[in-house]
Design a protein around this motif. Structure first.
Motif: not given
Length: 376
Positions: A254-261
């Motif tokens: 979820e972090f990679d998909q929602e926030y890392a970008y």
């Protein structure tokens, strides 16, 4: 009229007076240099209009020091093949104590307690005279404008004066300034201690909220993330830091998909690859409101904190009742950056630096310098 309106606008606080005096000096310097270089103003007229009397050099002294006086010429004048012949009227005799700036920069010739000054270098002396006169005038005016005059409440000018001071504080930092505010080899694993010691209250609040809730709302992430970028923390360390916190309340996917970008985007590695800069005080102040939800931690604490919340914070750092009263007065008058400066003075006792807080990263740099100097 505009000059005297600005005098009234920046009259209330010494920090604002000092800033106004510096800006007026800079403007006067620019105008005088422009006129003198284009031959539209004679040096003698400049001195006469300023109420300053310095004698020109006599022929005997000029001939005696001619070679040394030649070296005082500005580079552009010295290299100009079309310049006229120098004469004794190009130099003035000034008591050296009136030309200390020129002495320090070796822009004058010292002889028996006097400074021999080339005519265009008299601008600095005129500026010093002007700024001293302006400082005295502001001090006299401050004594005349008592609270009973209710200038701030005057419908004709009160709002205008308030807007003038707010616009001054909204001045943006240059790229060069921001690059000079970077920290040195900041260890991301030691961020708690660094935040406690060197972060401004707005960033301390975001850091503590992140540690407590393990996530921040969008504006909080933008405000804090760009601040960390401005400290010189590389993208890899920033991703590690945010992931370490967020994955306490969500999955890594979820972090990679929602926030890392968004983190990579702030560093110019995604989207249009723009180099985003940290928010200055004007942006931080305008982004938050006193009635925002509790889980929205962005904004300036001196604006968004309740009286009880700010009182607890000030007591926690050992602020005296006098200091607390001054900070609350600044905050109530919407002079949030002056409140922040006073907070800096309270938390950095003995600090001798004269400045105004315009940027959270500037605060960090001054704080880290203070502690480095203290250790040295």
């Amino acid at each position: 009229v505009s000059h005297f309106a600005l005098r009234l606008a920046f009259l209330k606080h010494p920090d604002e007076q000092n800033w106004f005096i510096r800006q007026e000096g800079t403007l006067l310097r620019y105008r005088l240099e422009f006129l003198l270089k284009r031959g539209k103003l004679e040096t003698a007229k400049l001195l006469e209009g300023s109420g300053i009397e310095y004698p020109v050099m006599n022929a005997e002294t000029f001939n005696k020091f001619a070679a040394q006086l030649e070296n005082l010429l500005p580079f552009q004048v010295r290299k100009d093949p079309n310049r006229g012949t120098l004469s004794m009227n190009d130099y003035y005799i000034v008591p050296f104590e009136r030309a200390l700036d020129l002495v320090a920069r070796r822009k004058c010739l010292l002889v028996k307690g006097n400074a021999f000054v080339y005519k265009t270098d008299l601008i600095g002396i005129v500026l010093s005279h002007f700024q001293s006169h302006l400082e005295s005038s502001l001090a006299a005016a401050q004594g005349s404008v008592t609270p009973s005059t209710h200038v701030d409440e005057d419908d004709r000018i009160g709002v205008l004066l308030s807007q003038l001071t707010q616009r001054r504080f909204a001045s943006a930092a240059s790229t060069l300034e921001m690059s000079s505010w970077k920290g040195e080899n900041i260890d991301i694993n030691n961020l708690d201690a660094i935040a406690q010691r060197d972060f401004p209250l707005c960033m301390q609040h975001l850091h503590l909220q992140l540690r407590k809730q393990h996530k921040l709302k969008h504006m909080g992430r933008m405000q804090y993330g760009l601040f960390l970028k401005g400290l010189g923390i590389p993208l890899e360390d920033s991703l590690y830091f945010w992931k370490q916190e967020f994955t306490r309340v969500m999955s890594q996917k979820e972090f990679d998909q929602e926030y890392a970008y968004n983190i990579r985007h702030n560093y110019g590695q995604e989207g249009r690859r723009a180099d985003y800069t940290p928010y200055g005080c004007a942006k931080v102040i305008s982004s938050g409101t006193a009635d925002q939800p509790q889980d929205h931690a962005h904004g300036c604490p001196f604006k968004i904190f309740s009286q009880a919340q700010l009182t607890n914070q000030l007591q926690a750092v050992g602020a005296s009742m006098t200091d607390q009263t001054e900070i609350f007065q600044h905050a109530n008058e919407k002079r949030y950056q002056l409140a922040c400066k006073k907070y800096f003075e309270v938390t950095h006792p003995g600090c001798k630096k004269e400045f105004l807080i315009n940027h959270p990263n500037q605060y960090f740099k001054y704080s880290s310098q203070y502690h480095q100097d203290k250790q040295a």
